[in-house]
Scaffold this active site. Structure first.
Site, PDB file in Angstrom:
ATOM      1  N   CYS A 168       0.278   3.103   6.316  1.00 39.48           N
ATOM      2  CA  CYS A 168      -0.458   2.379   5.277  1.00 39.48           C
ATOM      3  C   CYS A 168      -0.239   2.992   3.896  1.00 39.48           C
ATOM      4  O   CYS A 168      -0.842   4.015   3.563  1.00 39.48           O
ATOM      5  CB  CYS A 168      -1.951   2.392   5.652  1.00 39.48           C
ATOM      6  SG  CYS A 168      -2.997   1.561   4.462  1.00 39.48           S
ATOM      7  N   CYS A 207      -3.283   3.052   1.638  1.00 39.93           N
ATOM      8  CA  CYS A 207      -4.230   4.125   1.962  1.00 39.93           C
ATOM      9  C   CYS A 207      -3.711   5.487   1.501  1.00 39.93           C
ATOM     10  O   CYS A 207      -4.447   6.292   0.952  1.00 39.93           O
ATOM     11  CB  CYS A 207      -4.468   4.208   3.467  1.00 39.93           C
ATOM     12  SG  CYS A 207      -4.691   2.633   4.278  1.00 39.93           S
ATOM     13  N   ASP A 208      -2.439   5.750   1.766  1.00 40.49           N
ATOM     14  CA  ASP A 208      -1.960   7.134   1.675  1.00 40.49           C
ATOM     15  C   ASP A 208      -0.992   7.433   0.528  1.00 40.49           C
ATOM     16  O   ASP A 208      -0.673   8.604   0.302  1.00 40.49           O
ATOM     17  CB  ASP A 208      -1.285   7.521   3.009  1.00 40.49           C
ATOM     18  CG  ASP A 208      -2.314   7.587   4.137  1.00 40.49           C
ATOM     19  OD1 ASP A 208      -3.518   7.617   3.830  1.00 40.49           O
ATOM     20  OD2 ASP A 208      -1.921   7.607   5.309  1.00 40.49           O
TER      21      ASP A 208
HETATM   22  C1  LIG Z   1      -2.810   6.410   9.971  1.00 39.79           C
HETATM   23  C2  LIG Z   1      -3.705   5.350   9.368  1.00 39.79           C
HETATM   24  C3  LIG Z   1      -4.354   5.594   8.173  1.00 39.79           C
HETATM   25  C4  LIG Z   1      -5.180   4.637   7.620  1.00 39.79           C
HETATM   26  N1  LIG Z   1      -5.845   4.929   6.475  1.00 39.79           N
HETATM   27  C5  LIG Z   1      -6.697   4.034   5.939  1.00 39.79           C
HETATM   28  C6  LIG Z   1      -7.441   4.348   4.751  1.00 39.79           C
HETATM   29  O1  LIG Z   1      -7.320   5.435   4.193  1.00 39.79           O
HETATM   30  N2  LIG Z   1      -8.277   3.377   4.275  1.00 39.79           N
HETATM   31  C7  LIG Z   1      -8.411   2.145   4.862  1.00 39.79           C
HETATM   32  O2  LIG Z   1      -9.197   1.323   4.383  1.00 39.79           O
HETATM   33  N3  LIG Z   1      -7.719   1.829   5.978  1.00 39.79           N
HETATM   34  C8  LIG Z   1      -6.871   2.729   6.528  1.00 39.79           C
HETATM   35  N4  LIG Z   1      -6.150   2.414   7.648  1.00 39.79           N
HETATM   36  C9  LIG Z   1      -6.294   1.046   8.209  1.00 39.79           C
HETATM   37  C10 LIG Z   1      -7.605   0.937   8.980  1.00 39.79           C
HETATM   38  O3  LIG Z   1      -7.733   2.045   9.853  1.00 39.79           O
HETATM   39  C11 LIG Z   1      -7.667  -0.368   9.779  1.00 39.79           C
HETATM   40  O4  LIG Z   1      -7.455  -1.459   8.899  1.00 39.79           O
HETATM   41  C12 LIG Z   1      -9.035  -0.525  10.436  1.00 39.79           C
HETATM   42  O5  LIG Z   1      -9.320   0.581  11.273  1.00 39.79           O
HETATM   43  C13 LIG Z   1      -9.125  -1.811  11.265  1.00 39.79           C
HETATM   44  O6  LIG Z   1     -10.381  -1.856  11.824  1.00 39.79           O
HETATM   45  P1  LIG Z   1     -10.712  -2.724  13.122  1.00 39.79           P
HETATM   46  O7  LIG Z   1     -12.125  -2.421  13.449  1.00 39.79           O
HETATM   47  O8  LIG Z   1     -10.300  -4.122  12.915  1.00 39.79           O
HETATM   48  O9  LIG Z   1      -9.739  -2.177  14.260  1.00 39.79           O
HETATM   49  P2  LIG Z   1      -9.405  -0.719  14.809  1.00 39.79           P
HETATM   50  O10 LIG Z   1      -9.803   0.357  13.880  1.00 39.79           O
HETATM   51  O11 LIG Z   1      -7.982  -0.806  15.227  1.00 39.79           O
HETATM   52  O12 LIG Z   1     -10.313  -0.611  16.106  1.00 39.79           O
HETATM   53  C14 LIG Z   1     -10.050  -1.381  17.246  1.00 39.79           C
HETATM   54  C15 LIG Z   1     -11.023  -0.980  18.316  1.00 39.79           C
HETATM   55  O13 LIG Z   1     -10.865  -1.876  19.426  1.00 39.79           O
HETATM   56  C16 LIG Z   1     -10.921  -1.135  20.624  1.00 39.79           C
HETATM   57  N5  LIG Z   1     -10.248  -1.909  21.661  1.00 39.79           N
HETATM   58  C17 LIG Z   1      -8.939  -2.288  21.741  1.00 39.79           C
HETATM   59  N6  LIG Z   1      -8.713  -2.966  22.882  1.00 39.79           N
HETATM   60  C18 LIG Z   1      -9.905  -3.032  23.528  1.00 39.79           C
HETATM   61  C19 LIG Z   1     -10.328  -3.582  24.764  1.00 39.79           C
HETATM   62  N7  LIG Z   1      -9.473  -4.221  25.568  1.00 39.79           N
HETATM   63  N8  LIG Z   1     -11.622  -3.448  25.139  1.00 39.79           N
HETATM   64  C20 LIG Z   1     -12.507  -2.828  24.328  1.00 39.79           C
HETATM   65  N9  LIG Z   1     -12.167  -2.297  23.136  1.00 39.79           N
HETATM   66  C21 LIG Z   1     -10.885  -2.381  22.759  1.00 39.79           C
HETATM   67  C22 LIG Z   1     -10.269   0.196  20.278  1.00 39.79           C
HETATM   68  O14 LIG Z   1     -10.660   1.205  21.184  1.00 39.79           O
HETATM   69  C23 LIG Z   1     -10.838   0.429  18.871  1.00 39.79           C
HETATM   70  O15 LIG Z   1     -12.080   1.056  18.960  1.00 39.79           O
HETATM   71  C24 LIG Z   1      -5.337   3.362   8.249  1.00 39.79           C
HETATM   72  C25 LIG Z   1      -4.686   3.109   9.459  1.00 39.79           C
HETATM   73  C26 LIG Z   1      -3.885   4.081  10.029  1.00 39.79           C
HETATM   74  C27 LIG Z   1      -3.214   3.815  11.355  1.00 39.79           C
END
Ligand SMILES: Cc1cc2nc3c(=O)[nH]c(=O)nc-3n(C[C@H](O)[C@H](O)[C@H](O)COP(=O)(O)OP(=O)(O)OC[C@H]3O[C@@H](n4cnc5c(N)ncnc54)[C@H](O)[C@@H]3O)c2cc1C
Length: 315
Positions: free
Chosen positions: A139, A142-143
């Protein structure tokens, strides 16, 4: 509390414990929906895989894992309950909907919020896992500020890669795009700018084979030319992996409408193609993919779910 009787039916089950799922939990718990969050195999979601987050409102700099723990505690405080398990099967053919977990539980729900996020496709390069979140990232938004006046590489050649490269020119002193194909596959107009930018070098027909460092930070990547098999070492402080995402929607295949890449289709705000099933976060949003946007999306899904359940009660 969920209805008791022959079979316990939860008013709302939320799949996923990232920013989207946890925020949905806060709103749904305060709305008296007694939500159950099934955490999945990545409790806290993607932010737990990074170090510092600098763009969460109200927190100038916070460890990703610490931020997610705080949000989880917030959700728990208002009555969200958690199940440390993953859903492996969903039956959305009739109400109440049925979810089967890896741990062998069968759960029923009147409504569901899907916040299962998206997984980044990995390079499968040596050292990638060791330096994930310590220089290997996905990202630029983000970074990028962490790479002020440093050299970075981007793996990929599609629209995400060129967009990230253009963004990184504001920070890094040199950006090297490593593309496995013989040309950039991006069709975004920004591609022309990227190709002309003096800060950006494009290396074609090459793949990153190894990421090396001192255990704490990255120093170099080793790339291999796919045609000649020659190896080359490129100095770098960061590796931006931009080779695509896969939304975590396999369990809903043939049950919910999805686009060609598997992202859940949104029919109206957070509603999916099936009544009572809502979506939030990266699982249906391939454009913004930020913690704060996912969180806002989770709030919307919980509010939509509340309205839906109210209407069901009246009808
Ligand atoms: C290295 C990195 C750095 C980042 N830095 C930033 C930053 O600085 N600022 C920022 O705003 N964003 C950042 N992001 C992006 C941000 O993390 C994501 O946009 C955000 O986490 C998405 O949120 P979400 O809740 O949609 O999904 P996710 O955070 O992907 O969470 C998905 C969840 O679903 C669960 N899950 C999956 N499959 C199943 C299943 N079958 N049954 C039950 N649960 C399940 C997983 O366990 C997890 O808990 C970064 C991403 C990465 C990879």
């Amino acid at each position: 509390m969920p209805k008791k009787g022959k079979k316990m039916v939860h008013k709302l089950i939320i799949l996923g414990s990232g920013p989207a799922g946890l925020t949905a939990g806060i709103y749904a718990a305060r709305g008296k929906l007694s939500p159950l969050i099934i955490e999945g195999n990545k409790p806290g979601g993607q932010l737990t895989t990074t170090t510092y987050v600098e763009n969460w409102p109200g927190e100038k700099k916070i460890l990703g894992i610490e931020l997610m723990e705080k949000i989880k505690k917030h959700a728990e405080h208002y009555g969200t309950t958690f199940l440390s398990d993953s859903v492996i099967k969903a039956d959305l053919s009739k109400k109440p909907y049925t979810l089967t977990t890896e741990g062998g539980k069968t759960l029923s729900a009147e409504s569901i919020i899907i916040a299962t996020g998206a997984s980044h496709k990995k390079l499968k390069a040596k050292g990638e896992d060791e330096y994930w979140g310590k220089g290997v990232t996905t990202c630029a938004t983000c970074d990028a500020p962490f790479y002020q006046d440093k050299e970075v590489v981007i793996a990929g050649g599609g629209n995400t890669a060129v967009t990230e490269a253009a963004f990184l020119t504001r920070f890094a002193k040199k950006i090297t795009i490593i593309q496995i194909l013989d040309k950039l596959s991006a069709n975004d107009p920004i591609r022309d700018e990227v190709e002309k930018d003096p800060k950006i070098e494009i290396i074609l027909n090459s793949a990153i084979k190894e990421i090396k460092g001192d255990g704490k930070k990255i120093n170099v990547v080793v790339i291999e030319n796919q045609k000649t098999k020659e190896s080359k070492t490129i100095p770098t402080s960061g590796v931006f992996v931009a080779i695509g995402f896969k939304p975590n929607t396999d369990i809903f295949k043939d049950q919910l409408d999805m686009d060609e890449f598997g992202y859940l289709k949104i029919i109206d705000h957070t509603k999916t193609s099936k009544e009572g099933i809502f979506t939030a976060g990266d699982v249906s949003d391939y454009k913004y993919m930020q913690a704060v946007t996912s969180s806002g999306f989770g709030c919307m899904a919980a509010l939509d779910c509340e309205t839906y359940l109210q209407k069901q009660k009246k009808s």
